[in-house]
Write an enzyme that holds these catalytic residues in place. Sequence first.
Site, PDB file in Angstrom:
ATOM      1  N   GLU A 145       9.251   9.088 -16.475  1.00 38.94           N
ATOM      2  CA  GLU A 145       7.847   9.456 -16.680  1.00 38.94           C
ATOM      3  C   GLU A 145       7.350   9.027 -18.059  1.00 38.94           C
ATOM      4  O   GLU A 145       6.228   8.543 -18.220  1.00 38.94           O
ATOM      5  CB  GLU A 145       7.669  10.964 -16.508  1.00 38.94           C
ATOM      6  CG  GLU A 145       7.926  11.434 -15.083  1.00 38.94           C
ATOM      7  CD  GLU A 145       8.091  12.948 -15.042  1.00 38.94           C
ATOM      8  OE1 GLU A 145       7.085  13.644 -15.031  1.00 38.94           O
ATOM      9  OE2 GLU A 145       9.242  13.428 -15.019  1.00 38.94           O
ATOM     10  N   SER A 200      14.401  22.193 -15.464  1.00 41.01           N
ATOM     11  CA  SER A 200      13.213  23.011 -15.675  1.00 41.01           C
ATOM     12  C   SER A 200      13.645  24.360 -16.236  1.00 41.01           C
ATOM     13  O   SER A 200      14.688  24.892 -15.858  1.00 41.01           O
ATOM     14  CB  SER A 200      12.483  23.217 -14.344  1.00 41.01           C
ATOM     15  OG  SER A 200      11.671  24.377 -14.413  1.00 41.01           O
ATOM     16  N   LYS A 210      15.640  22.280 -10.256  1.00 34.24           N
ATOM     17  CA  LYS A 210      14.969  21.032 -10.608  1.00 34.24           C
ATOM     18  C   LYS A 210      15.821  20.070 -11.418  1.00 34.24           C
ATOM     19  O   LYS A 210      16.594  20.467 -12.280  1.00 34.24           O
ATOM     20  CB  LYS A 210      13.709  21.339 -11.432  1.00 34.24           C
ATOM     21  CG  LYS A 210      12.639  22.057 -10.629  1.00 34.24           C
ATOM     22  CD  LYS A 210      11.761  21.101  -9.869  1.00 34.24           C
ATOM     23  CE  LYS A 210      10.707  20.547 -10.806  1.00 34.24           C
ATOM     24  NZ  LYS A 210       9.821  19.635 -10.108  1.00 34.24           N
ATOM     25  N   HIS A 224       0.838  -1.220   0.000  1.00 32.81           N
ATOM     26  CA  HIS A 224       0.000   0.000   0.000  1.00 32.81           C
ATOM     27  C   HIS A 224       0.868   1.263   0.000  1.00 32.81           C
ATOM     28  O   HIS A 224       0.421   2.314   0.451  1.00 32.81           O
ATOM     29  CB  HIS A 224      -0.945   0.040   1.206  1.00 32.81           C
ATOM     30  CG  HIS A 224      -1.645  -1.255   1.487  1.00 32.81           C
ATOM     31  ND1 HIS A 224      -2.882  -1.566   0.987  1.00 32.81           N
ATOM     32  CD2 HIS A 224      -1.246  -2.349   2.190  1.00 32.81           C
ATOM     33  CE1 HIS A 224      -3.242  -2.784   1.389  1.00 32.81           C
ATOM     34  NE2 HIS A 224      -2.250  -3.280   2.116  1.00 32.81           N
TER      35      HIS A 224
END
Length: 463
Positions: free
Chosen positions: A295, A282, A288, A161
């Site tokens: 992704e 970024s 970043k 979980h």
Amino acid sequence: MSNNSSNQMWGGRFAAGPDAIMEAINASIGFDKRMAEQDIRGSRAHAAMLAAQGILTDNEAAAIREGLLTVLSEIQSGNFEFSTALEDIHMNVEARLKEIVGEPAGRLHTARSRNDQVATDFRLWVRDQFDAVEQGLLALINALLVQAEHGADWVMPGFTHLQTAQPVTWGHHMMAYVEMLGRDLSRVRDARKRMNECPLGSAALAGTSFDIDRHMTSADLGFDRPTANSLDAVSDRDFALEFLSVASICAMHLSRFAEELVIWSSAQFRFVTLSDRFSTGSSIMPQKKNPDAAELIRAKVGRIFGANVALMMVMKGLPLAYSKDMQEDKEQVFDAADNLMLALAAMEGMVKDMSANVDNLAAAAGSGFSTATDLADWLVRAVNMPFRTAHHVTGTLVAMAESKGCDLADLSIEDMKSVHDEITEDVYSVLTVENSVKSRMSYGGTSPAQVRVQIQRWKDVLA
Ligand code: ARG
């Protein structure tokens, strides 16, 4: 472009050429030119067989086979003008062959149809993809084995979980993906074996009246045998669907791992550092470093499974044998294959480059009362308590630690005895994460020794 002369390949019964819209919806050359090499390979095998059977003269077959090589080199060097009016790769190649070798080119289509031709070309193309995916999987599995071996005994939290459950080892986690990709590998090999039959010579749908040798073309093209039913052979796309379903499951595995890498590389987790080579920055936030490759891999399963569903829907309800609907098979498979290969390669690169932050992994492994199950197991073994009771006693100790803001191992022996008086100092030995993972010696368990057994097993399997 609209055309008032009828088609040179099939226009005998036609007075006028197709409407521009008809040509646009009908043409597949825009995408099936990717099968040029397979088409030419199939045609060369067909011509050789026709000559061996006395259907073509040796001179005719030699001219055709030579001419086809010229066409191939023109295509490969980018000096070929593809024509939409000629619909597809099959007719583009044949028309150019006619320009190069003249009359014999018109004899090449003896005893075959575009229906068995496209089925053969596409199988050859998909077969190459199965082989490429196999190599991609092997490379990724090897990269994971290196990570697993490196960190066979690094401790980290195991989750259920996405909540801390029990400590596991880094090696064990890496090997979980080796198992998944190993099943993908076996699915690839299994499907490739099943699809390796040659449709060529099934002709339009019924076979042919010419005395052809289908075993010869089958062997020439590296197939195990010719297909056994001409109706099925020209209208079967199971091989493409199997490729897409194998690809979908594999992409799903990659997506799960990609999701873990996204989580693990976040500032909140810091379990791994991904390399600059597989990250992006970024344009507005200078601090970043984004896991874009992960992704995108996570997303690829969407389009690959989409391709699988799309082709299933194209095929459902088609009467035997060939229908033009089936021309819609290729773009789905091309796109899925391209993206799966990209995802495998990107994942391999990320896995090779990534470094585990061993201290963070160990710190996280010990938090969240991850050794509570070890305490309950100790009560069963040392005090002979039924597991249900041990679970309850441990739960009380967890609540006590939680209220004191400490870990289980920080509770004093007096605290422990206040919950159950048979608890002894010996209990502390099972509360460290190192001892916890070491104790999980059951076959397939997370102990470093068991992980090394599985690493060795995979090395033997892949050797
Ligand atoms: N371009 C076609 C395809 O991809 C080739 C087969 C055409 N056959 C036919 N009977 N029109 O399916």
